[in-house]
Design a protein around this motif. Structure first.
Motif, short mmCIF file in Angstrom:
data_model
loop_
_atom_site.label_atom_id
_atom_site.label_comp_id
_atom_site.label_asym_id
_atom_site.label_seq_id
_atom_site.Cartn_x
_atom_site.Cartn_y
_atom_site.Cartn_z
N ASN A 212 4.19 -1.64 86.85
CA ASN A 212 3.83 -1.28 85.47
C ASN A 212 4.00 0.23 85.32
O ASN A 212 3.10 1.00 85.65
N VAL A 214 4.18 2.21 82.74
CA VAL A 214 3.31 2.91 81.77
C VAL A 214 1.95 3.20 82.41
O VAL A 214 1.45 4.33 82.38
N ALA A 215 1.37 2.16 83.03
CA ALA A 215 0.07 2.35 83.68
C ALA A 215 0.19 3.32 84.85
O ALA A 215 -0.70 4.14 85.08
N ALA A 216 1.31 3.25 85.56
CA ALA A 216 1.50 4.15 86.71
C ALA A 216 1.50 5.61 86.26
O ALA A 216 0.91 6.48 86.91
N GLU A 217 2.14 5.85 85.13
CA GLU A 217 2.18 7.22 84.61
C GLU A 217 0.77 7.70 84.26
O GLU A 217 0.41 8.85 84.51
N LEU A 218 -0.03 6.78 83.71
CA LEU A 218 -1.42 7.13 83.38
C LEU A 218 -2.26 7.40 84.63
O LEU A 218 -3.30 8.04 84.56
N MET A 219 -1.81 6.88 85.77
CA MET A 219 -2.52 7.15 87.03
C MET A 219 -2.12 8.52 87.59
O MET A 219 -2.55 8.91 88.66
N GLY A 220 -1.24 9.21 86.88
CA GLY A 220 -0.84 10.55 87.30
C GLY A 220 0.45 10.58 88.09
O GLY A 220 0.77 11.58 88.73
N ILE A 221 1.20 9.48 88.03
CA ILE A 221 2.45 9.43 88.81
C ILE A 221 3.62 9.92 87.98
O ILE A 221 3.81 9.49 86.84
N ASN A 222 4.37 10.84 88.56
CA ASN A 222 5.59 11.31 87.92
C ASN A 222 6.68 10.29 88.23
O ASN A 222 7.11 10.16 89.39
N PRO B 79 1.74 12.23 79.93
CA PRO B 79 0.97 11.11 80.47
C PRO B 79 0.62 11.28 81.96
O PRO B 79 -0.49 10.98 82.38
N SER B 80 1.59 11.80 82.72
CA SER B 80 1.34 11.92 84.17
C SER B 80 0.38 13.06 84.50
O SER B 80 -0.04 13.19 85.65
N LEU B 91 -5.44 0.26 79.09
CA LEU B 91 -4.38 -0.21 78.19
C LEU B 91 -4.82 -1.46 77.45
O LEU B 91 -5.73 -2.17 77.89
N PHE B 97 -1.89 -3.80 87.86
CA PHE B 97 -0.68 -3.94 88.66
C PHE B 97 -0.74 -5.31 89.33
O PHE B 97 -1.56 -5.53 90.21
#
Lengths: 348, 258
Positions: A212, A214-222, B79-80, B91, B97
């Motif tokens: 996911n 979108v969610a990964a980006e919200l976790m701070g992942i570039n 966002p990151s 969300l 995940f």
């Protein structure tokens, strides 16, 4: 704190290291009992295992498709070959390190424009990279040796190892086994590194992006940095695998890494089990002994090995195995073993 | 009720406008969320609530206007960058995940924490393992707090919807946020679960600000300090739930009462 059953046993680096060491030593013992031909095949399988480890990380964990791994292997093989050709006295470890770094850099070069691509577009991009390597190797004759390739002999069996062997074929046996042992030790080490990576935060980042984004980006992942990292690691592993292949065969030539090798690697990864460490080893073992399998099938079916059909038998067998795997064990042989194990545990 | 005059501002939108071609999705939208305040963003479908959320999270750049996080000392964020700055968002749906266990899903919330460098990870250095172990313990603490420890080893597809919602909150809490953004937290929950969520979000406000988008008016009314009402991309009212429930513009536009 109440921990659920499956989390009580915490995996540690020590456990991982001991497991890999145990399996590596066991394989080294097995090489003592194998004939020289089988030892050579095992060495090739170890090199392929390293490449599949990287591919499984890239496809299984980060969710990015690559049809260019034969290209990354070629880059590593040529880096090692060119260096070994000119510096015959250079320590092997340096040659392998160089190939790994150059392989990783080639991954970076491919990854930068690829991070915005998905699915078939990414597959096409990586395929184009792999397709470009052979003509480049053929044309830069002064560096790559052109069609004839490069020859080098940097893999010498140490004198102390020769003492374990006697008889008429002592030297042949010793060389084959030394080659296999070296390849197995390197594959074991790379397996350990990948096992660490799989269980690390970087490994989790790959799976987050895959599942996911979108969610990964919200976790701070570039996202682009993570996808690039996946490519660099996979290409570095492929570079090392390619260099090991070249060093084992004492040569590197343009046709050593055809596009069909990329498909074979994918097939082996799926057969073994995408995104699993044991699947990469299973893929390597299948590759090691695929020649024996082909010869058995040819003799069973009465097909002449030199005929067009006989020459393509490996592709046919892999194709059939791939279809059967997709139908009956989509998570590969590793997944099938896991299912059988769970079934046995649930009944006991 | 909170005294917003003495509290620091966690989030501020100032004259934010977003255009999608000819469509005006947000029109000069301004509102604030103060420290330890719960603000609800409501409005009919298509009012611009999700666009406003996306602007705050950096998924959507405003055509004009600004977004800032004054108490954090940051302007607009990508966002990151949110998690590291102390802004967590759940969300719509659950957004978990699907191939990671519930425990791993919660641990993912602390992905942006320092430590766990790839060099240390690949060599299996003790430092990386120590960080992972502490994250695992912290994730278990949040699962225990929400009473869902027994699902730690399950995959998201194998747990009830209400549990998955709680997991998404546990994951957001791992970021130790100063601002928690909840996108339709009440959707799909039964009455018992709704009551639990009201209690939980009420507890969370002790340590953070909460901005939520929600359609369930009963849920919103008993939970928030202030409401921002959007209609056709414009803020038509800002106030306490009791003010909003009697506001004629809101009744006309949002509830369809003239």
């Amino acid at each position: 704190m109440t921990w659920p059953g499956s989390f009580r046993r915490q995996e540690t680096t020590h456990v991982r290291l001991l497991t890999v060491l145990g399996l590596t030593v066991l394989t080294l013992v097995v090489t003592f009992f194998l004939p020289p031909v089988a030892d050579s095949q095992l060495a090739g399988g170890a090199a392929i295992t390293i490449v599949i480890l990287g591919l499984s990380w890239l496809i299984g964990w980060s969710g990015q498709i690559s049809l260019g791994n034969s290209g990354f292997m070629a880059v590593g093989a040529y880096a090692a070959g060119i260096w070994a050709h000119h510096h015959t006295a250079s320590p092997l470890i340096f040659t392998f390190l160089l190939a790994t770094v150059v392989g990783g850099i080639s991954g970076l070069i491919v990854a930068i424009p690829s991070t915005r691509l998905r699915g078939p577009y990414l597959a096409g991009m990586t395929l184009a990279f792999a397709a470009a390597i052979t003509p480049l190797a053929q044309n830069f004759t002064s560096v790559t040796g052109g069609e004839g390739g490069l020859f080098f002999n940097t893999l010498t069996t140490p004198a102390w190892f020769l003492h374990f062997f006697s008889g008429a074929n002592a030297s042949i046996n010793a060389n084959a086994q030394w080659t296999a042992d070296l390849a197995v030790v390197i594959a074991g080490f790379m397996f350990f590194l990948m096992a660490n990576l799989f269980h690390s935060r970087s490994g989790r980042a790959m799976r987050l992006v895959r599942d996911n984004d979108v969610a990964a980006e919200l976790m701070g992942i570039n996202l682009s940095r993570t996808r690039t990292l996946a490519f660099v690691v996979a290409a570095a592993f492929a570079g090392l695998g390619g260099s090991l292949f070249a060093i084992i065969n004492a040569t590197v030539r343009p046709e050593s890494f055809p596009l069909t090798l990329s498909i074979t690697l994918l097939t082996l990864m799926v057969l073994g089990g995408i995104g699993t460490l044991s699947g990469a080893v299973i893929g390597g073992i299948i590759y090691s002994f695929s020649a024996n399998l082909v010869s058995h099938v040819n003799s069973l079916t009465g097909v002449n090995p030199t005929s067009n059909l006989g020459a393509n038998m490996q592709g046919i067998i892999f194709g059939v195995l791939l279809i059967l795997t997709m139908l009956f064990a989509p998570r590969g042989i590793a997944g099938l073993i896991q299912r059988i194990r769970s079934f046995i545990y649930s009944r006991s | 009720m909170t005294d917003t005059n003495t509290r620091r501002i966690t989030l501020e939108l100032a004259d934010v406008t977003v255009r999608f071609g000819g469509l005006l999705a947000l029109n000069d939208v301004s509102f604030r969320v103060h420290e330890n305040e719960i603000v609800g963003l409501i409005g009919p479908n298509g009012a611009g609530k999700t666009t406003a959320f996306n602007v705050v999270c950096g998924f959507q750049k405003p055509t004009s206007g600004t977004v800032s996080f004054p108490s954090i000392g940051r302007g607009a964020l990508k966002p990151s960058q949110l998690a590291k700055a102390g802004v967590a968002r759940t969300l719509q749906g659950v957004g978990l995940f699907r191939q990671l266990t519930i425990l791993e899903n919660v641990m993912a919330g602390a992905q942006s924490r320092p430590g766990g460098h790839i060099g240390a990870s690949i060599l299996g250095m003790p430092s990386g393992l120590k960080v992972e172990r502490s994250l695992r313990d912290e994730a278990m603490f949040h699962l225990e707090r929400l009473g869902i420890t027994k699902f730690a080893a399950a995959l998201p597809g194998g747990v009830p919807y209400g549990i998955a919602k709680k997991v998404s909150i546990a994951r957001a809490l791992m970021a130790k946020p100063q601002l928690l953004m909840l996108d339709e937290p009440a959707s799909g929950l039964d009455e018992k679960e709704l009551a639990e969520f009201v209690g939980l979000i009420g507890e969370l406000r002790q340590t953070m600000s909460v901005l939520l988008v929600e359609h369930n008016m009963d849920f919103v009314m008993q939970l928030v300090d202030n409401l921002v009402v959007l209609n056709f991309g414009q803020v038509i009212a800002i106030g306490t739930p009791s003010d909003i429930s009697t506001n004629p513009d809101v009744l006309a536009a949002y509830l369809g009462i003239d």
